[in-house]
Design an enzyme around this catalytic site. Sequence first.
Site, short mmCIF file in Angstrom:
data_model
loop_
_atom_site.label_atom_id
_atom_site.label_comp_id
_atom_site.label_asym_id
_atom_site.label_seq_id
_atom_site.Cartn_x
_atom_site.Cartn_y
_atom_site.Cartn_z
N GLY A 2 48.52 42.14 36.95
CA GLY A 2 47.64 41.12 37.49
C GLY A 2 46.35 41.07 36.73
O GLY A 2 46.05 41.93 35.90
N GLY A 4 42.04 39.99 37.24
CA GLY A 4 40.96 39.63 38.14
C GLY A 4 39.75 39.13 37.39
O GLY A 4 39.81 38.83 36.20
N PHE A 6 36.96 40.75 36.62
CA PHE A 6 36.35 41.68 35.67
C PHE A 6 37.36 42.40 34.76
O PHE A 6 36.96 43.11 33.85
CB PHE A 6 35.54 42.74 36.42
CG PHE A 6 34.47 42.16 37.28
CD1 PHE A 6 33.68 41.11 36.83
CD2 PHE A 6 34.25 42.64 38.55
CE1 PHE A 6 32.69 40.57 37.62
CE2 PHE A 6 33.25 42.11 39.36
CZ PHE A 6 32.47 41.07 38.89
N VAL A 9 45.04 44.60 35.82
CA VAL A 9 45.72 45.73 36.45
C VAL A 9 47.04 45.95 35.73
O VAL A 9 47.83 45.03 35.57
CB VAL A 9 45.98 45.47 37.95
CG1 VAL A 9 46.69 46.67 38.58
CG2 VAL A 9 44.67 45.20 38.68
N LYS A 24 43.54 49.77 37.15
CA LYS A 24 42.68 48.60 37.03
C LYS A 24 41.65 48.86 35.93
O LYS A 24 40.89 49.82 36.01
CB LYS A 24 41.96 48.32 38.36
CG LYS A 24 41.14 47.04 38.37
CD LYS A 24 40.63 46.73 39.77
CE LYS A 24 39.91 45.40 39.84
NZ LYS A 24 39.45 45.08 41.21
N ASP A 117 36.99 39.88 51.56
CA ASP A 117 37.79 38.92 50.80
C ASP A 117 39.26 39.04 51.16
O ASP A 117 40.14 39.04 50.27
CB ASP A 117 37.58 39.11 49.30
CG ASP A 117 38.10 37.92 48.48
OD1 ASP A 117 38.21 36.81 49.05
OD2 ASP A 117 38.39 38.10 47.29
#
Length: 309
Positions: A2, A4, A6, A9, A24, A117
């Site tokens: 994945g 994100g 910043f 992962v 991450k 979130d």
Amino acid sequence: MGEGVFGVVKSAKDKGNGKRVAIKEIQQQIDTQEQIELIENEIEVMQNLKHPNIVELYESFAGKDMFYLVMEFVDGCELFELILEFGSFTIEDSSAVLSQVLHGVEYMHAHGMAHRDLKPENLLVDFSQLIVKIADFGSAKVFSPTDMMNNFVGSPTYIAPEILLRKPYDQSVDMWSIGVIAYIMFCGFPPFDDRLTTEEMFLQIISGKYEFPSPEWDLVPLHCVEFVKDTLRVNPKERATATMLLEKHGWLRSSPQYGKKRRLNQQGGRTTNEATAQLHQQFSQRLQQHHLQRKATFQKFKSIRNFSL
């Protein structure tokens, strides 16, 4: 695995024990102090959370250009992916997911931490253990009853009204997000129209105006409607807590181990298979079928990618 805001992962293997982990990677070249604080908060929050319905952080360290967070590997997919496939969920499936999310959030709030979130993309369904796990604590924050939060964080569809109004807020913003997630699971679409402009949708959220339209809600039981109403209250003081929802809504208490699990959650304990017992057989079968379909698609893609002329 994945990507994100910043970093990314990636899947890896622990050389010591051969266990799969998720790493991450976060770039150290962060532009603002606020972004740095978010990363520090993520590490601080995850270090203090040990619960079967929360992705565990094993360790964190800094490299030359990156921060690394070594976390529990979840062999499955996002709840968002299942929503796209299933559309709306059965009440049994919804109960299996929501009860686990509520147990995780109850534990988190009891330990003075807010996620801020929560959304289907941040809820992972582990196929191997059949457990739902809360992930991505990049917006999480340690709070205290006397110290309200004020950062503007969250995702548009799931953000609470008080955040939009720039008012000081507490952990109850998580409960609003759970209400939106539940609404989507029950009918297949969000309570606040995401086809509108962002500004128009935010006005709907601030006013708390949403409906239970026909025919999608015609067969949804009244207790599910009440669950949504308990969480989507504009006044955060009137919003139900995770503990209140678990105690009030008996349809969430599907497991004979419920009472034992509630006591363990309140004490910060855990058992090996406590969350597995929460899942219904029907949901387990659907997840396994979905897992097999994803593996078949991956193998097909792999064979096409390796084909050469």
